[in-house]
Design a protein around this motif. Structure first.
Motif, PDB file in Angstrom:
ATOM      1  N   GLY A 196      78.898  71.723  50.822  1.00 13.78           N
ATOM      2  CA  GLY A 196      79.656  71.056  51.658  1.00 13.78           C
ATOM      3  C   GLY A 196      79.332  69.485  51.778  1.00 13.78           C
ATOM      4  O   GLY A 196      79.420  68.999  53.163  1.00 13.78           O
ATOM      5  N   ALA A 197      79.084  69.017  50.602  1.00  9.80           N
ATOM      6  CA  ALA A 197      78.738  67.603  50.823  1.00  9.80           C
ATOM      7  C   ALA A 197      79.526  66.796  49.411  1.00  9.80           C
ATOM      8  O   ALA A 197      79.881  67.521  48.750  1.00  9.80           O
ATOM      9  N   PRO A 198      79.795  65.521  49.636  1.00 10.18           N
ATOM     10  CA  PRO A 198      80.130  64.918  48.531  1.00 10.18           C
ATOM     11  C   PRO A 198      79.210  64.812  47.383  1.00 10.18           C
ATOM     12  O   PRO A 198      78.091  64.551  47.569  1.00 10.18           O
ATOM     13  N   ARG A 199      79.710  64.731  46.091  1.00 13.46           N
ATOM     14  CA  ARG A 199      78.801  64.729  45.168  1.00 13.46           C
ATOM     15  C   ARG A 199      79.332  63.550  44.043  1.00 13.46           C
ATOM     16  O   ARG A 199      80.560  63.122  44.414  1.00 13.46           O
ATOM     17  N   LEU A 200      78.720  63.275  42.868  1.00 14.91           N
ATOM     18  CA  LEU A 200      79.087  62.652  42.002  1.00 14.91           C
ATOM     19  C   LEU A 200      78.959  63.206  40.803  1.00 14.91           C
ATOM     20  O   LEU A 200      77.712  63.662  40.225  1.00 14.91           O
ATOM     21  N   ALA A 201      79.944  63.085  39.875  1.00 18.09           N
ATOM     22  CA  ALA A 201      79.926  63.724  38.502  1.00 18.09           C
ATOM     23  C   ALA A 201      79.622  62.736  37.673  1.00 18.09           C
ATOM     24  O   ALA A 201      80.725  61.382  37.883  1.00 18.09           O
ATOM     25  N   VAL A 202      78.754  62.576  36.542  1.00 20.91           N
ATOM     26  CA  VAL A 202      78.603  61.742  35.670  1.00 20.91           C
ATOM     27  C   VAL A 202      78.976  62.141  34.255  1.00 20.91           C
ATOM     28  O   VAL A 202      78.609  63.303  33.962  1.00 20.91           O
ATOM     29  N   ALA A 203      79.844  61.467  33.435  1.00 23.71           N
ATOM     30  CA  ALA A 203      80.159  61.990  32.270  1.00 23.71           C
ATOM     31  C   ALA A 203      79.902  60.845  31.274  1.00 23.71           C
ATOM     32  O   ALA A 203      80.007  59.824  31.337  1.00 23.71           O
ATOM     33  N   ASP A 204      78.762  61.385  30.552  1.00 25.65           N
ATOM     34  CA  ASP A 204      78.313  60.439  29.229  1.00 25.65           C
ATOM     35  C   ASP A 204      78.302  61.009  27.856  1.00 25.65           C
ATOM     36  O   ASP A 204      77.907  62.123  27.782  1.00 25.65           O
ATOM     37  N   PRO A 219      83.589  60.865  41.745  1.00 25.26           N
ATOM     38  CA  PRO A 219      83.214  61.521  43.037  1.00 25.26           C
ATOM     39  C   PRO A 219      83.865  62.860  43.388  1.00 25.26           C
ATOM     40  O   PRO A 219      85.309  62.775  42.872  1.00 25.26           O
ATOM     41  N   TYR A 220      83.438  63.693  43.735  1.00 31.16           N
ATOM     42  CA  TYR A 220      84.138  64.962  44.111  1.00 31.16           C
ATOM     43  C   TYR A 220      83.329  65.748  45.125  1.00 31.16           C
ATOM     44  O   TYR A 220      82.321  65.347  45.597  1.00 31.16           O
ATOM     45  N   TYR A 221      84.111  66.681  46.051  1.00 31.56           N
ATOM     46  CA  TYR A 221      83.526  67.442  47.176  1.00 31.56           C
ATOM     47  C   TYR A 221      82.953  68.817  46.625  1.00 31.56           C
ATOM     48  O   TYR A 221      83.683  69.475  46.244  1.00 31.56           O
ATOM     49  N   ASP A 222      81.811  69.042  46.696  1.00 29.47           N
ATOM     50  CA  ASP A 222      81.139  70.152  46.250  1.00 29.47           C
ATOM     51  C   ASP A 222      81.294  71.270  47.435  1.00 29.47           C
ATOM     52  O   ASP A 222      80.538  71.147  48.606  1.00 29.47           O
ATOM     53  N   PRO A 223      82.025  72.244  47.305  1.00 36.19           N
ATOM     54  CA  PRO A 223      82.347  73.100  48.508  1.00 36.19           C
ATOM     55  C   PRO A 223      80.851  74.098  48.829  1.00 36.19           C
ATOM     56  O   PRO A 223      80.695  74.494  50.114  1.00 36.19           O
ATOM     57  N   ARG A 224      80.361  74.258  47.718  1.00 40.03           N
ATOM     58  CA  ARG A 224      78.817  75.035  48.035  1.00 40.03           C
ATOM     59  C   ARG A 224      77.855  74.378  48.727  1.00 40.03           C
ATOM     60  O   ARG A 224      77.271  74.928  49.568  1.00 40.03           O
TER      61      ARG A 224
END
Length: 188
Positions: free
Chosen positions: A49-57, A42-47
């Protein structure tokens, strides 16, 4: 799985969007096809202005146990050492044969009957049965598996045999003294 290691990229420390390196170490406990763990960060996307979820596969990999390969390497190393030892033995044998032939060729080319007789007497003293006569001894000489007798050595042996065994020439015969002839007449 081991604890993740987070590291800030040194090139991005003075920028507005820093880059983080995340190292996840895990230990393979069984060989075969393995699937990397799917990471959800999980990270905060400043563009936005909301939390996001990065998935690495990262997909999958094939793991194998290296111990059988180590055994094969050890067997190959031992085999190489055995071959090297066999090659060294063959080379030492070939060099020994070459030195032997060279020694006897030198004796024959120089006509060195002293060296020939010295070698014969040495074998005779050791009790070699083939050393009873010079020619019999010479026929038994070998350098490796090849017979040693060749033309130059044959000529040297022939000359030595003539010198040792040939009858004395008639002009060199010693006439018996007068007392020996008288004794022979009385007996005969």
């Amino acid at each position: 799985m081991y604890a993740p290691r987070l590291r800030l990229d040194p090139d991005s420390t003075h920028t507005l969007t820093p880059v983080w390196h995340i190292e996840l170490a895990f230990r393979v406990v069984a060989g075969g096809r393995l699937i990397y763990p799917r990471l959800r960060i999980p990270y905060y996307d400043p563009r936005l202005g909301a939390p996001r979820l990065a998935v690495a596969d990262w997909g999958q990999l094939r793991a194998h146990d290296p111990r059988p390969l180590r055994i094969l390497e050890a067997v190959g190393l031992v085999g190489a050492l055995v071959l090297l030892a066999a090659l060294a033995r063959v080379c030492v044998g070939a060099i020994g044969v070459w030195l032997c032939r060279r020694r006897w060729q030198r004796i024959a080319q120089r006509g060195d009957s002293r060296a020939l007789l010295r070698a014969w007497r040495h074998d005779l003293a050791r009790g070699a049965p083939e050393a009873q006569t010079l020619r019999g001894w010479a026929r038994s000489l070998r350098c490796g598996s090849q017979p040693l007798l060749h033309q130059e050595l044959e000529a040297l042996i022939r000359a030595e045999e003539q010198r040792r065994y040939a009858p004395v020439a008639p002009s060199a015969q010693v006439s018996p003294g007068p007392g020996k002839v008288k004794l022979a007449d009385e007996v005969g």
